[in-house]
Design an enzyme around this catalytic site. Structure first.
Site, short mmCIF file in Angstrom:
data_model
loop_
_atom_site.label_atom_id
_atom_site.label_comp_id
_atom_site.label_asym_id
_atom_site.label_seq_id
_atom_site.Cartn_x
_atom_site.Cartn_y
_atom_site.Cartn_z
N ASN A 8 4.05 -22.76 -14.88
CA ASN A 8 4.26 -21.95 -13.67
C ASN A 8 3.93 -20.51 -14.02
O ASN A 8 4.72 -19.83 -14.68
CB ASN A 8 5.73 -22.12 -13.24
CG ASN A 8 6.13 -21.15 -12.13
OD1 ASN A 8 5.28 -20.54 -11.49
ND2 ASN A 8 7.43 -21.00 -11.91
N TRP A 9 2.76 -20.06 -13.58
CA TRP A 9 2.33 -18.70 -13.93
C TRP A 9 3.15 -17.62 -13.22
O TRP A 9 3.08 -16.46 -13.58
CB TRP A 9 0.84 -18.51 -13.61
CG TRP A 9 -0.10 -19.25 -14.50
CD1 TRP A 9 0.22 -20.28 -15.38
CD2 TRP A 9 -1.51 -19.06 -14.62
NE1 TRP A 9 -0.91 -20.71 -16.03
CE2 TRP A 9 -1.99 -19.98 -15.58
CE3 TRP A 9 -2.42 -18.18 -14.02
CZ2 TRP A 9 -3.34 -20.06 -15.94
CZ3 TRP A 9 -3.77 -18.26 -14.38
CH2 TRP A 9 -4.22 -19.19 -15.33
N LYS A 10 3.88 -18.03 -12.18
CA LYS A 10 4.61 -17.05 -11.35
C LYS A 10 3.60 -16.00 -10.84
O LYS A 10 2.44 -16.33 -10.63
CB LYS A 10 5.78 -16.43 -12.12
CG LYS A 10 6.64 -17.51 -12.76
CD LYS A 10 7.97 -17.01 -13.24
CE LYS A 10 8.76 -18.18 -13.83
NZ LYS A 10 10.14 -17.83 -14.17
N HIS A 95 11.84 -23.22 -6.14
CA HIS A 95 12.10 -22.53 -7.41
C HIS A 95 13.25 -21.54 -7.20
O HIS A 95 13.38 -20.94 -6.13
CB HIS A 95 10.84 -21.79 -7.88
CG HIS A 95 10.99 -21.26 -9.27
ND1 HIS A 95 11.65 -20.09 -9.54
CD2 HIS A 95 10.60 -21.77 -10.46
CE1 HIS A 95 11.65 -19.90 -10.86
NE2 HIS A 95 11.02 -20.90 -11.43
N GLU A 97 13.67 -18.60 -8.09
CA GLU A 97 13.26 -17.25 -7.69
C GLU A 97 13.00 -17.18 -6.18
O GLU A 97 13.24 -16.16 -5.55
CB GLU A 97 12.04 -16.81 -8.51
CG GLU A 97 12.46 -16.45 -9.94
CD GLU A 97 11.40 -16.70 -11.00
OE1 GLU A 97 10.22 -16.87 -10.67
OE2 GLU A 97 11.78 -16.74 -12.19
N GLU A 160 16.46 -26.70 -13.70
CA GLU A 160 16.27 -25.38 -14.28
C GLU A 160 17.55 -24.56 -14.12
O GLU A 160 17.77 -23.96 -13.07
CB GLU A 160 15.13 -24.64 -13.57
CG GLU A 160 13.79 -25.31 -13.69
CD GLU A 160 12.66 -24.29 -13.54
OE1 GLU A 160 11.89 -24.15 -14.50
OE2 GLU A 160 12.57 -23.63 -12.49
N GLY A 166 13.67 -17.31 -18.09
CA GLY A 166 13.18 -16.00 -18.51
C GLY A 166 14.15 -15.23 -19.40
O GLY A 166 13.97 -14.04 -19.64
N SER A 196 13.13 -21.13 -20.33
CA SER A 196 12.90 -20.65 -21.70
C SER A 196 12.33 -21.71 -22.64
O SER A 196 12.67 -21.74 -23.83
CB SER A 196 14.17 -20.02 -22.28
OG SER A 196 14.53 -18.87 -21.53
N GLY A 217 7.56 -21.34 -17.71
CA GLY A 217 7.21 -20.09 -17.03
C GLY A 217 6.48 -19.14 -17.96
O GLY A 217 5.27 -19.26 -18.17
N GLY A 218 7.22 -18.20 -18.54
CA GLY A 218 6.62 -17.15 -19.37
C GLY A 218 5.62 -17.64 -20.41
O GLY A 218 4.56 -17.05 -20.58
P1 PGA Z 1 10.69 -19.44 -18.16
O1 PGA Z 1 10.62 -19.88 -16.60
O2 PGA Z 1 9.98 -20.51 -18.92
O3 PGA Z 1 9.98 -18.11 -18.20
O4 PGA Z 1 12.14 -19.36 -18.50
C1 PGA Z 1 10.74 -21.21 -16.21
C2 PGA Z 1 10.57 -21.31 -14.71
O5 PGA Z 1 11.03 -20.41 -14.01
O6 PGA Z 1 9.96 -22.27 -14.19
#
Ligand code: PGA
Length: 235
Positions: A8-10, A95, A97, A160, A166, A196, A217-218
C-alpha cells in the site's frame, strides 16, 4: 497456500518510483518463481503507469479506495468500473487512515466493499483496534463489530492494529495468532496482517498460524525492503 504480499503506497510515489521499483519487484518475483500473490496499490493517478510496467509479470494491481457509487456526480471519487478498466484486480477498503481522516463508518466500508465486488474487484477490507481499545481489553470486540457489517462474496481481510501502523511497533506473534484465530472463527476469508511489516519481521509474521499474507505500507515504497519481504515469503 498462496500468501498475499500487498504493498500500500498510500500517498507516496511517482512515475520515477514506479519505473525504479516495479521492474525490480517483477524480476525478483520471476527469479524466485514466486508462489505469492504480489499486489501493488499505488495512488490512483499512478495505476496506469504501474499497470503498464507490471505487464507480463506475476504482479497484480490494486487501488487504495473505491466509491460506493456506480457513477454520477461524485466529484473526486473513482468507481469500481474505472479501477477495473485501469487494470486493478484488488482494492483496499476501510483502511484505518480513511476511517480516521475521512470519517468512514462501517456502513460506508460495507457499501464500498459491495461496490468493489459488483465491479469485479476483490476488496481487501481493513479492520483493527486503536491503542486505547486494546489497552481497555476491547480488541476482539472491536473487530467483531467491524466484521458484522461485511458483505457476502469473495474478499480478503487485513487485520491492522491501528497502533502498529507506521509506528515500528508490532503485536507479539502470539497476539497476531490469537487475533487471526478470533477473526478466522467468524469469517471465511483469508486474513492478512498489516502494521509495521518489514523485511526483518516478514518471515516470522508470514509463518504465524492464521496469517494469509501481509499488507505493507512504508516498506512497500522501498524496493530493498519490499523485495526482502517477498524473499521472506518464499522460505
Ligand atoms: P505500515 O502501514 O506498514 O507503514 O505500518 C501498513 C498499512 O497502513 O497498511
Amino acid at each position: 497456500m498462496t500468501k498475499y504480499i500487498v504493498g500500500n503506497w498510500k500517498m507516496n510515489g511517482s512515475q520515477a518510483l514506479a519505473g525504479a521499483l516495479v521492474p525490480r519487484v517483477a524480476s525478483l518475483a520471476a527469479q524466485v518463481g514466486s508462489k505469492a500473490e504480489i499486489v501493488l496499490c499505488p495512488p490512483a493517478p499512478l495505476l496506469p503507469e504501474v499497470g503498464r510496467r507490471m505487464q507480463g509479470s506475476f504482479l497484480a494491481l490494486g487501488a487504495q479506495d473505491v466509491s460506493p457509487h456506480k457513477d454520477g456526480a461524485y466529484t473526486g471519487d473513482v468507481s469500481a468500473a474505472m479501477l477495473k478498466e485501469a487494470g486493478c484486480r484488488y482494492v483496499i477498503v476501510g483502511h484505518s487512515e480513511r476511517r480516521q481522516y475521512h470519517a468512514e463508518s462501517d456502513v460506508l466500508v460495507k457499501a464500498k466493499a459491495e461496490a468493489a465486488l459488483a465491479g469485479g474487484l476483490i476488496p481487501i477490507v481493513c479492520i483493527g483496534e486503536t491503542l486505547a481499545q486494546r489497552e481497555a481489553g476491547q480488541a476482539k470486540e472491536v473487530v467483531k463489530t467491524q466484521l458484522a457489517s461485511l458483505p457476502g462474496g469473495q474478499f480478503l481481510l487485513a487485520y491492522e492494529p491501528v497502533w502498529a501502523i507506521g509506528t515500528g511497533r508490532t503485536p507479539t506473534l502470539s497476539d497476531i495468532a490469537e487475533m487471526h484465530a478470533h477473526i478466522g472463527a467468524m469469517v471465511k476469508a483469508g486474513v492478512l496482517y498489516g502494521g509495521s511489516v518489514k523485511a526483518a519481521n516478514a518471515a516470522d509474521i508470514l509463518q504465524t498460524p492464521g496469517v494469509a499474507g501481509v499488507l505493507v505500507g512504508g516498506a512497500s515504497v522501498n524496493a530493498e525492503e519490499f523485495c526482502g519481504i517477498i524473499a521472506a515469503s518464499e522460505g
